[in-house]
Design a protein around this motif. Structure first.
Motif, PDB file in Angstrom:
ATOM      1  N   SER A  51      52.425  13.808  57.134  1.00 14.12           N
ATOM      2  CA  SER A  51      52.497  14.638  58.338  1.00 14.12           C
ATOM      3  C   SER A  51      51.161  15.363  58.038  1.00 14.12           C
ATOM      4  CB  SER A  51      53.745  15.569  58.144  1.00 14.12           C
ATOM      5  OG  SER A  51      53.675  16.643  58.915  1.00 14.12           O
ATOM      6  N   TYR A  52      50.714  16.180  57.039  1.00 16.21           N
ATOM      7  CA  TYR A  52      49.669  16.777  56.915  1.00 16.21           C
ATOM      8  C   TYR A  52      48.592  15.757  57.411  1.00 16.21           C
ATOM      9  CZ  TYR A  52      51.908  20.500  54.290  1.00 16.21           C
ATOM     10  OH  TYR A  52      52.779  21.825  54.239  1.00 16.21           O
ATOM     11  N   THR A  55      48.489  15.448  60.860  1.00 17.18           N
ATOM     12  CA  THR A  55      47.974  16.825  61.546  1.00 17.18           C
ATOM     13  C   THR A  55      46.445  16.892  61.559  1.00 17.18           C
ATOM     14  OG1 THR A  55      50.159  17.982  61.154  1.00 17.18           O
ATOM     15  CG2 THR A  55      48.056  19.353  61.638  1.00 17.18           C
ATOM     16  N   GLU A  58      44.586  14.564  63.741  1.00 21.68           N
ATOM     17  CA  GLU A  58      44.372  15.073  65.391  1.00 21.68           C
ATOM     18  C   GLU A  58      43.706  16.316  65.482  1.00 21.68           C
ATOM     19  OE1 GLU A  58      45.586  15.000  69.109  1.00 21.68           O
ATOM     20  OE2 GLU A  58      46.293  13.568  67.692  1.00 21.68           O
ATOM     21  N   GLU A  59      43.463  17.114  64.329  1.00 19.22           N
ATOM     22  CA  GLU A  59      42.621  18.186  64.537  1.00 19.22           C
ATOM     23  C   GLU A  59      40.969  17.861  64.581  1.00 19.22           C
ATOM     24  OE1 GLU A  59      43.634  21.113  61.467  1.00 19.22           O
ATOM     25  OE2 GLU A  59      45.380  21.515  62.560  1.00 19.22           O
TER      26      GLU A  59
END
Length: 124
Positions: A51-52, A55, A58-59
């Motif tokens: 998940s990290y 994320t 995506e960032e």
């Protein structure tokens, strides 16, 4: 006639087998439960890490999209390569100058000692 090998333990009735199975399970159950807990913990950690990572990816995509022009480092790399080449040339030139100065100093030392020798031989 084939002789039957005597077994170390004759398990004839099912109550003895059940008791043996329960004893083995009693020994292994804590280890299996601990392994199961650890596997579940590792899976949760991996899902959290995934998940990290998602994320972060995506960032990074958003950050990349926000930049109008990507920074081109090639001109800077060329400048550094040219500077490195010039420094190497200067080092070579300085070595040549040092060699010449050394030869001049040696020549001056020889000439000075020759003149001293001549002055000592010739009376004034």
């Amino acid at each position: 006639m084939a002789e039957e090998e005597p077994s170390a333990m004759t398990i004839g009735d099912s109550s003895q087998r059940d008791a043996l199975a329960e004893g083995i399970l009693g020994l292994l159950r804590p280890a299996v439960a601990e392994m199961d807990t650890r596997v579940a913990t590792v899976r949760e950690s991996q899902q959290e890490l995934r998940s990290y990572i998602d994320t972060l990816a995506e960032e990074l995509k958003q950050l990349s999209a926000m930049q109008a022009l990507p920074v081109d480092l090639e001109p800077y790399v060329k400048k550094l390569a040219n500077a490195r080449r010039r420094v190497a040339l200067i080092v070579s030139l300085m070595q040549t100058v040092q060699d010449r100065l050394t030869r001049v100093q040696q020549g001056v030392a020889k000439e000075t000692s020759r003149r001293k020798a001549l002055a000592a031989v010739q009376p004034s």
